[in-house]
Design an enzyme around this catalytic site. Structure first.
Site, PDB file in Angstrom:
ATOM      1  N   TRP A 130       0.805  -1.225   0.000  1.00 16.93           N
ATOM      2  CA  TRP A 130       0.000   0.000   0.000  1.00 16.93           C
ATOM      3  C   TRP A 130       0.834   1.269   0.000  1.00 16.93           C
ATOM      4  O   TRP A 130       0.299   2.352  -0.216  1.00 16.93           O
ATOM      5  CB  TRP A 130      -0.902  -0.002   1.251  1.00 16.93           C
ATOM      6  CG  TRP A 130      -0.143  -0.343   2.498  1.00 16.93           C
ATOM      7  CD1 TRP A 130      -0.065  -1.567   3.091  1.00 16.93           C
ATOM      8  CD2 TRP A 130       0.698   0.526   3.261  1.00 16.93           C
ATOM      9  NE1 TRP A 130       0.775  -1.513   4.182  1.00 16.93           N
ATOM     10  CE2 TRP A 130       1.254  -0.238   4.306  1.00 16.93           C
ATOM     11  CE3 TRP A 130       1.044   1.885   3.178  1.00 16.93           C
ATOM     12  CZ2 TRP A 130       2.125   0.299   5.254  1.00 16.93           C
ATOM     13  CZ3 TRP A 130       1.918   2.416   4.104  1.00 16.93           C
ATOM     14  CH2 TRP A 130       2.449   1.628   5.134  1.00 16.93           C
ATOM     15  N   ALA A 156      -2.582  -4.705  -1.733  1.00 16.37           N
ATOM     16  CA  ALA A 156      -2.813  -4.679  -0.284  1.00 16.37           C
ATOM     17  C   ALA A 156      -4.290  -4.393  -0.017  1.00 16.37           C
ATOM     18  O   ALA A 156      -4.919  -3.608  -0.739  1.00 16.37           O
ATOM     19  CB  ALA A 156      -1.943  -3.600   0.345  1.00 16.37           C
ATOM     20  N   SER A 157      -4.801  -4.993   1.039  1.00 22.61           N
ATOM     21  CA  SER A 157      -6.245  -4.930   1.301  1.00 22.61           C
ATOM     22  C   SER A 157      -6.742  -3.532   1.667  1.00 22.61           C
ATOM     23  O   SER A 157      -7.932  -3.272   1.581  1.00 22.61           O
ATOM     24  CB  SER A 157      -6.608  -5.874   2.439  1.00 22.61           C
ATOM     25  OG  SER A 157      -6.207  -7.156   2.077  1.00 22.61           O
ATOM     26  N   SER A 207       6.227  -7.238   3.200  1.00 19.98           N
ATOM     27  CA  SER A 207       6.911  -7.578   4.449  1.00 19.98           C
ATOM     28  C   SER A 207       7.707  -8.877   4.295  1.00 19.98           C
ATOM     29  O   SER A 207       7.456  -9.689   3.402  1.00 19.98           O
ATOM     30  CB  SER A 207       5.883  -7.747   5.562  1.00 19.98           C
ATOM     31  OG  SER A 207       5.161  -8.945   5.342  1.00 19.98           O
ATOM     32  N   GLU A 228      10.929  -8.147  -3.023  1.00 19.66           N
ATOM     33  CA  GLU A 228      11.487  -6.867  -2.570  1.00 19.66           C
ATOM     34  C   GLU A 228      10.872  -6.624  -1.201  1.00 19.66           C
ATOM     35  O   GLU A 228       9.683  -6.322  -1.093  1.00 19.66           O
ATOM     36  CB  GLU A 228      11.119  -5.796  -3.595  1.00 19.66           C
ATOM     37  CG  GLU A 228      12.030  -4.602  -3.548  1.00 19.66           C
ATOM     38  CD  GLU A 228      11.425  -3.496  -2.731  1.00 19.66           C
ATOM     39  OE1 GLU A 228      11.705  -3.485  -1.506  1.00 19.66           O
ATOM     40  OE2 GLU A 228      10.688  -2.682  -3.275  1.00 19.66           O
ATOM     41  N   LEU A 229      11.689  -6.796  -0.162  1.00 17.52           N
ATOM     42  CA  LEU A 229      11.148  -6.834   1.195  1.00 17.52           C
ATOM     43  C   LEU A 229      11.580  -5.603   2.003  1.00 17.52           C
ATOM     44  O   LEU A 229      11.747  -4.537   1.448  1.00 17.52           O
ATOM     45  CB  LEU A 229      11.557  -8.157   1.859  1.00 17.52           C
ATOM     46  CG  LEU A 229      11.253  -9.403   1.007  1.00 17.52           C
ATOM     47  CD1 LEU A 229      11.764 -10.666   1.669  1.00 17.52           C
ATOM     48  CD2 LEU A 229       9.767  -9.516   0.710  1.00 17.52           C
ATOM     49  N   CYS A 262      10.464   1.302   2.040  1.00 16.12           N
ATOM     50  CA  CYS A 262      11.509   0.309   2.295  1.00 16.12           C
ATOM     51  C   CYS A 262      12.896   0.945   2.185  1.00 16.12           C
ATOM     52  O   CYS A 262      13.814   0.559   2.895  1.00 16.12           O
ATOM     53  CB  CYS A 262      11.363  -0.859   1.333  1.00 16.12           C
ATOM     54  SG  CYS A 262      11.263  -0.346  -0.387  1.00 16.12           S
ATOM     55  N   GLU A 359      13.220  -3.058  11.391  1.00 18.08           N
ATOM     56  CA  GLU A 359      12.878  -1.938  10.511  1.00 18.08           C
ATOM     57  C   GLU A 359      11.828  -1.080  11.231  1.00 18.08           C
ATOM     58  O   GLU A 359      10.826  -1.603  11.707  1.00 18.08           O
ATOM     59  CB  GLU A 359      12.293  -2.496   9.205  1.00 18.08           C
ATOM     60  CG  GLU A 359      11.798  -1.418   8.275  1.00 18.08           C
ATOM     61  CD  GLU A 359      11.295  -1.969   6.934  1.00 18.08           C
ATOM     62  OE1 GLU A 359      10.834  -3.122   6.892  1.00 18.08           O
ATOM     63  OE2 GLU A 359      11.363  -1.221   5.944  1.00 18.08           O
TER      64      GLU A 359
HETATM   65  O1  LIG Z   1       8.816   0.223   0.115  1.00 12.38           O
HETATM   66  C1  LIG Z   1       9.492   0.373  -0.949  1.00 12.38           C
HETATM   67  C2  LIG Z   1       9.437   1.686  -1.550  1.00 12.38           C
HETATM   68  C3  LIG Z   1      10.122   1.906  -2.841  1.00 12.38           C
HETATM   69  C4  LIG Z   1       9.977   3.348  -3.106  1.00 12.38           C
HETATM   70  C5  LIG Z   1      10.569   3.778  -4.385  1.00 12.38           C
HETATM   71  O2  LIG Z   1      10.797   2.984  -5.277  1.00 12.38           O
HETATM   72  O3  LIG Z   1      10.799   4.975  -4.510  1.00 12.38           O
END
Ligand SMILES: O=CCCCC(=O)O
Length: 454
Positions: A130, A156-157, A207, A228-229, A262, A359
């Protein structure tokens, strides 16, 4: 379980959507299977034209989509507009470069005509988060569709309106029905979709537990996956850094999107010669952040996306303080109906504290101290995450030397970590595997096939 769209700035319910039952899911999978041969066979130039048209739809209805993002997950309206622009850019980027990325590679060392050809795998499922509800989807969809695959989205819900809007964009751009479909399904239906023989690969941004669950099913069914976590990116300030610039970027990197990225800088690792000057400027700048209505231009800190996420963050902060970290600013929820959290700084974050190990997905900066460059590298790498990292110094060679030693997927010297369609994006260690964007992103879901002719 219905999916609810709730405005996190004030808690109001915008929409409730019913989730799909098994026959409806089955219908979508069959539709993807039916349309796949025609889509695969369509000339790449025509696919690229459709992708340019998707960029046009995004730009044309920018304000509409941007306000949908802001209403549904809370980010500042100006950040939502920027997100829509980035989506249009990634569509154009792959429309311009797909032919070059997917061109046959001739291997002259082999006798006869030997080449490598790149062919679609089939239908790829994307499980998306989200926090960038349009960008994360488009950076998957643009390359994946142009490679000739069809796509399914399980979003995402808490962002069902965005999920449906993305499907609508591809439809309005003229993509054949079924090439891109949003599945209105709960998380517990994902495993069955991955297992379905009509699905040929899966990508997830989200996650770590979700990543492990998806990877387990992908492994069991031998389907390729990209993950991609999470991340806990270091922001290393060396003693010769331009502190004004470093602080300006530190604030953007940590507090934009209410800290829910992230690749946000999460651990600020300061060398002795930089610490005092950095902290003085940083505290002032973070204190000046103005939480408020995300649609107003003068607001500089958005609400978090959900109450439960805000509460979880606060628990991490409280536990870290109990474990010895020092609250410098904020470190508490803000009053009001929405998911508000104060712009926060936690100093003296040391091993053994939750802020050191986990995190922090919200507007909280962790400050760590290092003795010298080598110590900064040691601390930066003392994490199970490995997404990105930045280094701040007036000496580019010194910065590059530090950056090369960081165990992560993206390193930046004198700029914050960001994703760019032209650069590969992804992590190592518990931040995941595989790469999105650039040429690597379009090759993520292709059959790299050997073809020799004699
Ligand atoms: O949570 C991952 C965000 C990636 C943000 C971006 O690609 O700018």
């Amino acid at each position: 379980m219905p999916m609810s769209s709730v405005n996190p700035a004030n808690g109001s319910v915008l929409n409730v959507f019913e989730t799909w039952d098994r026959p409806r899911i089955d219908k979508a999978l069959s539709q993807a299977e039916r349309v796949a041969p025609a889509w695969r066979g369509l000339a790449l130039a025509q696919k690229a034209d459709l992708m340019r048209q998707a960029a046009h739809v995004l730009r044309h209805r920018r304000d509409h989509f941007a306000s949908m993002i802001t209403q549904e997950m809370g980010k500042l309206l100006r950040e939502s507009r920027g997100e829509i622009d980035r989506c249009a850019t990634v569509c154009d980027y792959y429309a311009d470069h797909a032919a070059e990325f997917l061109a046959d590679e001739v291997v002259p060392e082999v006798e006869g005509d030997a080449r490598v050809v790149f062919q679609p795998l089939g239908t790829i499922l994307a499980v998306m988060p989200w926090n960038f509800p349009f960008w994360q989807v488009f950076r998957f969809a643009a390359p994946t569709l142009l490679a000739g695959n069809t796509a399914l989205l399980k979003h995402a819900s808490n962002v069902p309106r965005c999920a449906l809007a993305v499907e609508e964009i591809f439809r309005d751009a003229g993509f054949p029905a079924g090439v891109f479909q949003t599945l209105m399904i709960p998380s517990d239906a994902v495993s069955d979709v991955i297992r379905d023989p009509r699905v040929h690969g899966v990508t997830l941004t989200g996650s770590e537990p979700a990543g492990r669950a998806v990877a387990a099913v992908a492994g069991e069914t031998l389907k390729p996956s990209v993950l991609e976590l999470g991340g806990s990116d270091p922001f290393i300030v060396l003693d010769d850094a331009d502190l004004d610039r470093a602080v300006e970027q530190a604030v953007v990197s940590r507090y934009q999107n209410a800290g829910q990225s992230c690749i946000a800088a999460k651990r600020f690792i300061l060398l002795p010669g930089a610490a005092e000057g950095f902290m003085e400027r940083f505290k002032a700048a973070v204190k000046a952040l103005k939480p408020g209505d995300p649609t107003r231009e003068d607001t500089s800190l958005a609400p978090m996306a959900r109450m439960d996420l805000r509460d979880e963050l606060h628990q991490q902060v409280q536990d870290s303080i109990a474990e010895g970290a020092v609250p410098v600013l904020g470190c508490e929820p803000l009053q009001g109906k929405g998911a508000w959290y104060a712009p926060s700084i936690l100093d003296r974050v040391v091993p053994g504290t939750r802020a050191y190990q986990e995190e922090l997905f919200g507007p909280v900066a962790s400050i760590l101290r290092a003795k010298d460059d080598a110590d900064a590298v040691r601390i930066a790498n003392d994490t199970r995450f490995g997404l990105g990292g930045s280094v701040w110094t007036r000496d580019p060679e010194r910065g590059a030397a530090v950056a090369r030693q960081l165990a992560c997927g993206s390193t930046f010297v004198n700029s914050m970590v960001k994703s760019d369609p032209r650069l590969p994006f992804g992590g190592v260690k518990d931040s995941g595997y595989g790469r999105e964007l650039a040429r690597a992103g379009i090759l993520a879901f292709v059959n790299t096939k050997t073809l020799t002719l004699r």
